[in-house]
Design an enzyme around this catalytic site. Structure first.
Site, PDB file in Angstrom:
ATOM      1  CE  LYS A 278      53.442   0.218  -5.501  1.00 24.41           C
ATOM      2  NZ  LYS A 278      53.346   1.009  -6.929  1.00 24.41           N
TER       3      LYS A 278
ATOM      4  CG  ASP B 250      47.172  29.251 -34.282  1.00 23.00           C
ATOM      5  OD1 ASP B 250      46.651  28.282 -34.988  1.00 23.00           O
ATOM      6  OD2 ASP B 250      46.330  30.068 -33.955  1.00 23.00           O
TER       7      ASP B 250
END
Length: 310
Positions: free
Chosen positions: A190, A34
């Site tokens: 920027k 699992d």
């Protein structure tokens, strides 16, 4: 001292062990059906100084759980001291509340590592220096600046260089390399004019005719660095190369870098390189194994680590 490698970057762990002339300790990290993680240490570590090497890169949650469970196994096996060697510290970009009702995940991860049993952390180029304060145990944050400065001197000798920070937040990192190279520093400003409009790149500094070296800590999608390189070329730079510590390269980042004007992008092996990175025409990898090995040796011998930054 003993060295244990988890699964995120075993080649780096093997290189570190080889540099220290110490074999990796026998341990197994496996999964049940699992996908539960199970760790078993196959050597006696009682009273030993143990180093666990594990980057929390993709898949970040699986690699983080491997680290936590390994730390718990060592603590319950009575190791004297456990050092978590995390070349790339995932969740580091979540170092503050970015908005209302948002987590500070870097602090949560720091708590998990401490509670799992780590007595010390050794990492590389944290995204934000204040993350060291999230831990209540000693943290050694190594810097790539000395390594990269030597590499730049070897590969760009005789060229008129300009070190460039891709944003205002990375100025300190870029300045450290510019100081070592005795060269000038430029900054990319920027900004996003409005939602849905791409960023406008302005270059602060005279890059005309210079061979520019962009310096950053993480390349993820690659968009910022590619845009910065394009802005430098547009402003008259002769070439644009990139030195970045952690090559996350999510999505189509490698293809984006390959199609860009970036002459060469240099990354460390803090994150295991994918096949796309290994065959890329303009991405080169340098190893941090000798640097990590020396830091680990000094920690084990209780000698100074800070002199490695000189």
């Amino acid at each position: 001292m003993k060295i244990i490698a988890c699964n995120s970057n075993r080649p780096l762990a093997e290189a570190v062990a080889a540099a220290l002339n110490i074999p990796l300790a026998q341990a197994s990290v496996r999964r049940f059906a699992d996908m539960e993680i199970f760790v078993e240490i196959h050597e006696n570590v009682r009273g030993e100084d143990v180093f666990v090497i594990q980057s929390t890169s993709y898949p970040a949650n699986d690699n983080l759980m491997e680290l936590l469970i390994t730390l718990d196994a060592l603590r319950r096996a009575s190791a004297r001291r456990i050092t978590a060697v995390i070349p790339y510290f995932g969740y580091a970009r979540q170092d503050r509340k970015s908005g209302s009702r948002t987590p500070i995940s870097a602090k949560l991860v720091a708590n998990l590592i401490t509670e799992a049993g780590a007595n010390r952390v050794l990492t590389m180029d944290l995204h934000a220096g204040q993350i060291q304060g999230f831990f209540d145990i000693p943290v050694d944050n190594m810097f790539s600046a000395p390594l990269y400065a030597r590499d730049i001197q070897q590969h760009y000798a005789g060229r008129e260089l300009m070190v460039v920070s891709p944003d205002v937040g990375g100025v300190v990192r870029a300045r450290a390399i510019a100081t070592r190279l005795h060269t000038d520093l430029a900054i990319i400003d920027k900004r996003r004019e409005r939602a849905g409009v791409s960023e406008v790149m302005n270059v602060i500094g005279e890059v005309q005719g210079r061979d520019c070296i962009l310096v950053d800590d993480i390349v993820d999608s690659g968009g910022t660095l590619v845009n910065a390189a394009e802005a430098l070329i547009k402003n008259g730079a002769r070439s644009a190369s990139v030195y970045v510590t952690h090559g996350v390269f999510s999505g189509g980042a490698v293809a984006r870098v390959g199609a860009s004007p970036i002459e060469k992008m240099v990354v460390t092996d803090s994150i295991l390189a994918t096949e796309a990175v290994r065959v890329s025409r303009n991405i080169r990898t340098v190893t941090i194994a000798p640097l990590l090995a020396e830091a680990m040796r000094r920690i084990s011998e209780e000698s100074s680590v800070s002199t490695l930054f000189c």
